[in-house]
Enzyme design. Structure first.
Site, PDB file in Angstrom:
ATOM      1  N   GLU A 236      -3.189   8.561   8.599  1.00  0.00           N
ATOM      2  CA  GLU A 236      -1.726   8.450   8.699  1.00  0.00           C
ATOM      3  C   GLU A 236      -1.220   9.102   9.999  1.00  0.00           C
ATOM      4  O   GLU A 236      -0.219   8.698  10.555  1.00  0.00           O
ATOM      5  CB  GLU A 236      -1.036   9.071   7.479  1.00  0.00           C
ATOM      6  CG  GLU A 236      -1.185   8.267   6.186  1.00  0.00           C
ATOM      7  CD  GLU A 236      -0.240   7.061   6.079  1.00  0.00           C
ATOM      8  OE1 GLU A 236       0.896   7.119   6.578  1.00  0.00           O
ATOM      9  OE2 GLU A 236      -0.661   6.038   5.499  1.00  0.00           O
TER      10      GLU A 236
ATOM     11  N   CYS B  25     -11.145   2.835   0.384  1.00  0.00           N
ATOM     12  CA  CYS B  25      -9.739   3.186   0.620  1.00  0.00           C
ATOM     13  C   CYS B  25      -9.339   2.378   1.835  1.00  0.00           C
ATOM     14  O   CYS B  25     -10.090   2.324   2.819  1.00  0.00           O
ATOM     15  CB  CYS B  25      -9.604   4.687   0.908  1.00  0.00           C
ATOM     16  SG  CYS B  25      -7.935   5.145   1.437  1.00  0.00           S
ATOM     17  N   THR B  26      -8.180   1.731   1.760  1.00  0.00           N
ATOM     18  CA  THR B  26      -7.818   0.833   2.863  1.00  0.00           C
ATOM     19  C   THR B  26      -7.460   1.596   4.144  1.00  0.00           C
ATOM     20  O   THR B  26      -7.283   0.985   5.193  1.00  0.00           O
ATOM     21  CB  THR B  26      -6.673  -0.113   2.458  1.00  0.00           C
ATOM     22  OG1 THR B  26      -5.597   0.659   1.909  1.00  0.00           O
ATOM     23  CG2 THR B  26      -7.139  -1.117   1.432  1.00  0.00           C
ATOM     24  N   HIS B  27      -7.354   2.915   4.065  1.00  0.00           N
ATOM     25  CA  HIS B  27      -7.162   3.707   5.287  1.00  0.00           C
ATOM     26  C   HIS B  27      -8.480   3.907   6.055  1.00  0.00           C
ATOM     27  O   HIS B  27      -8.460   4.254   7.232  1.00  0.00           O
ATOM     28  CB  HIS B  27      -6.610   5.090   4.953  1.00  0.00           C
ATOM     29  CG  HIS B  27      -5.143   5.109   4.633  1.00  0.00           C
ATOM     30  ND1 HIS B  27      -4.611   4.488   3.516  1.00  0.00           N
ATOM     31  CD2 HIS B  27      -4.098   5.683   5.276  1.00  0.00           C
ATOM     32  CE1 HIS B  27      -3.293   4.691   3.502  1.00  0.00           C
ATOM     33  NE2 HIS B  27      -2.966   5.421   4.551  1.00  0.00           N
TER      34      HIS B  27
ATOM     35  N   TYR C 215      -0.941   8.377  -2.477  1.00  0.00           N
ATOM     36  CA  TYR C 215      -1.020   8.066  -3.900  1.00  0.00           C
ATOM     37  C   TYR C 215      -2.299   8.668  -4.510  1.00  0.00           C
ATOM     38  O   TYR C 215      -2.369   8.934  -5.692  1.00  0.00           O
ATOM     39  CB  TYR C 215      -1.097   6.547  -4.115  1.00  0.00           C
ATOM     40  CG  TYR C 215       0.186   5.765  -3.996  1.00  0.00           C
ATOM     41  CD1 TYR C 215       1.362   6.313  -3.468  1.00  0.00           C
ATOM     42  CD2 TYR C 215       0.222   4.434  -4.424  1.00  0.00           C
ATOM     43  CE1 TYR C 215       2.523   5.549  -3.367  1.00  0.00           C
ATOM     44  CE2 TYR C 215       1.378   3.674  -4.332  1.00  0.00           C
ATOM     45  CZ  TYR C 215       2.526   4.225  -3.799  1.00  0.00           C
ATOM     46  OH  TYR C 215       3.656   3.450  -3.710  1.00  0.00           O
ATOM     47  N   GLY C 216      -3.304   8.815  -3.635  1.00  0.00           N
ATOM     48  CA  GLY C 216      -4.654   9.104  -4.130  1.00  0.00           C
ATOM     49  C   GLY C 216      -4.839  10.458  -4.772  1.00  0.00           C
ATOM     50  O   GLY C 216      -5.858  10.710  -5.428  1.00  0.00           O
TER      51      GLY C 216
ATOM     52  N   CYS D 212      -4.387  -1.530  -1.776  1.00  0.00           N
ATOM     53  CA  CYS D 212      -4.590  -0.099  -1.980  1.00  0.00           C
ATOM     54  C   CYS D 212      -5.629   0.052  -3.085  1.00  0.00           C
ATOM     55  O   CYS D 212      -5.449  -0.487  -4.181  1.00  0.00           O
ATOM     56  CB  CYS D 212      -3.277   0.548  -2.394  1.00  0.00           C
ATOM     57  SG  CYS D 212      -3.423   2.282  -2.851  1.00  0.00           S
ATOM     58  N   ASN D 213      -6.700   0.746  -2.767  1.00  0.00           N
ATOM     59  CA  ASN D 213      -7.748   0.937  -3.777  1.00  0.00           C
ATOM     60  C   ASN D 213      -7.253   1.785  -4.948  1.00  0.00           C
ATOM     61  O   ASN D 213      -7.628   1.552  -6.091  1.00  0.00           O
ATOM     62  CB  ASN D 213      -8.947   1.637  -3.149  1.00  0.00           C
ATOM     63  CG  ASN D 213      -9.762   0.719  -2.270  1.00  0.00           C
ATOM     64  OD1 ASN D 213     -10.775   0.192  -2.683  1.00  0.00           O
ATOM     65  ND2 ASN D 213      -9.319   0.509  -1.048  1.00  0.00           N
ATOM     66  N   THR D 214      -6.413   2.778  -4.642  1.00  0.00           N
ATOM     67  CA  THR D 214      -5.943   3.666  -5.706  1.00  0.00           C
ATOM     68  C   THR D 214      -5.117   2.880  -6.722  1.00  0.00           C
ATOM     69  O   THR D 214      -5.331   2.995  -7.943  1.00  0.00           O
ATOM     70  CB  THR D 214      -5.108   4.814  -5.092  1.00  0.00           C
ATOM     71  OG1 THR D 214      -5.866   5.420  -4.037  1.00  0.00           O
ATOM     72  CG2 THR D 214      -4.752   5.847  -6.126  1.00  0.00           C
TER      73      THR D 214
ATOM     74  N   ASP E 245       0.879  -1.182   0.000  1.00  0.00           N
ATOM     75  CA  ASP E 245       0.000   0.000   0.000  1.00  0.00           C
ATOM     76  C   ASP E 245       0.911   1.225   0.000  1.00  0.00           C
ATOM     77  O   ASP E 245       2.126   1.114   0.205  1.00  0.00           O
ATOM     78  CB  ASP E 245      -0.892  -0.019   1.257  1.00  0.00           C
ATOM     79  CG  ASP E 245      -1.808   1.215   1.337  1.00  0.00           C
ATOM     80  OD1 ASP E 245      -2.333   1.640   0.285  1.00  0.00           O
ATOM     81  OD2 ASP E 245      -1.997   1.761   2.437  1.00  0.00           O
ATOM     82  N   SER E 246       0.287   2.382  -0.171  1.00  0.00           N
ATOM     83  CA  SER E 246       1.054   3.622  -0.117  1.00  0.00           C
ATOM     84  C   SER E 246       1.536   3.935   1.304  1.00  0.00           C
ATOM     85  O   SER E 246       2.428   4.767   1.474  1.00  0.00           O
ATOM     86  CB  SER E 246       0.181   4.773  -0.606  1.00  0.00           C
ATOM     87  OG  SER E 246      -1.004   4.822   0.164  1.00  0.00           O
TER      88      SER E 246
HETATM   89  N1  DGL Z   1      -4.738   3.290   1.019  1.00  0.00           N
HETATM   90  C1  DGL Z   1      -4.912   3.894  -0.255  1.00  0.00           C
HETATM   91  C2  DGL Z   1      -6.182   3.422  -0.965  1.00  0.00           C
HETATM   92  O1  DGL Z   1      -6.738   2.424  -0.591  1.00  0.00           O
HETATM   93  C3  DGL Z   1      -4.826   5.320  -0.438  1.00  0.00           C
HETATM   94  C4  DGL Z   1      -4.131   6.295   0.407  1.00  0.00           C
HETATM   95  C5  DGL Z   1      -3.373   7.245  -0.463  1.00  0.00           C
HETATM   96  O2  DGL Z   1      -3.946   8.231  -0.947  1.00  0.00           O
HETATM   97  O3  DGL Z   1      -2.202   6.940  -0.684  1.00  0.00           O
HETATM   98  O4  DGL Z   1      -6.603   4.036  -1.906  1.00  0.00           O
END
Ligand code: DGL
Length: 287
Positions: free
Chosen positions: A156, A198-200, A46-47, A77-79, A14-15
């Protein structure tokens, strides 16, 4: 691929911290698997970046895990899953699972043909990946996407409760409500469930559920793709004879690209267990 690599670890990336919510589900459903987790926290988020940049970061991370001889990759990571999964499948000779299709499956299972709300990064929502994945399962189900980038920064930071996250969550959730008729009535919900795209975001699961209730007076499911993703990985490994043999609990190794100490401080909240040693790595130049 087969028996030969059943003892090899799974690679998960993931990011940053968010993918540890997927690791948590994997450790519950595939307890004997060794896992190498890579959090690219030097380049999070990353998003908010272009698909081209996300693709090059993703290939960088995936190649690092491939060099550690993983037997399969989980893109937590969804992105990255939204914009880079096909590219990764083309570039690497490894089975690769993302989080979008499992999330879409879990959402349509609860929403049927009613609309699905998705909270994600700007990149995930702009990619239309959930809309396509849901349409592939149920062509009548509408997807209403809402970018929620501030939640990534709050997660984060480990800032997941209190007034600030509450106000941010309410602002984003208003995308899933109709016009406010004024008290004592409450606005109608326009979706049948909200996907944590989003996994966050599982760190805000309870807050999101509570605010949906408070804003609309109704309770609707909040869907987290992590559990469905882990179930898919388990079935996949079993079907291909690639599952780790039963025995000791699998080992978790964590690699980060920046500041291992601060990563470690927040990470156990995502993981739900103490983190082992965190290794600081350098990914080198992007491909
Ligand atoms: N955890 C990431 C996701 O699932 C995104 C967080 C990011 O923006 O890097 O999209």
């Amino acid at each position: 691929m087969g028996k030969a690599n059943e003892s090899a670890p799974l690679g998960v990336f993931d990011s940053g911290l968010g993918g540890l919510t997927v690791v948590r589900a994997l450790r519950a459903q595939c307890p004997h698997e060794d896992i190498i987790y890579l959090g690219d926290n030097a380049r999070v988020p990353y998003g908010t970046r272009s698909p081209e940049t996300v693709m090059s970061y993703a290939l960088n991370c995936a190649a690092k895990l491939a060099s550690r001889r993983v037997k399969a990759l989980v893109v937590a990571c969804n992105t990255v899953s939204s914009v880079a999964i096909e590219m990764l499948r083309g570039e690497l000779d490894l089975p690769i699972t993302g989080v979008i299709v499992p999330g879409a499956r879990a959402a349509t299972a609860v929403a049927g043909e009613d609309p699905v709300g998705v909270l994600g990064t700007a990149g995930t929502i702009a990619s239309g990946a959930y809309t396509r994945a849901v349409a592939a399962i149920s062509s009548r189900t509408e997807v209403i996407g809402q970018p929620a980038p501030l939640l990534v920064a709050l997660a984060e930071e480990g800032w997941t409760d209190g007034e600030v996250p509450r106000l941010v969550v309410r602002r984003y959730l208003s995308a899933f409500l109709g016009p406010d008729p004024g008290p004592p009535a409450k606005p109608e919900l326009t979706v049948a469930c909200v996907v944590l795209g989003c996994t966050h975001f599982p760190l805000f699961r309870q807050l999101i559920a509570d605010q949906l209730q408070a804003m609309s007076g109704r309770t609707i499911p909040v869907v987290d793709s992590a559990v469905q993703t882990a179930a898919d990985v388990r079935v996949f490994l079993e079907q291909r004879g690639m599952a780790a043999p039963p025995g000791a609990r699998g080992k978790l190794s964590v690699l980060v690209t920046d500041m291992p100490e601060s990563f470690e401080r927040v990470a156990s909240r995502f993981l739900g267990e103490p983190l082992g040693e965190v290794e600081h790595i350098h990914l080198g130049a992007c491909p």
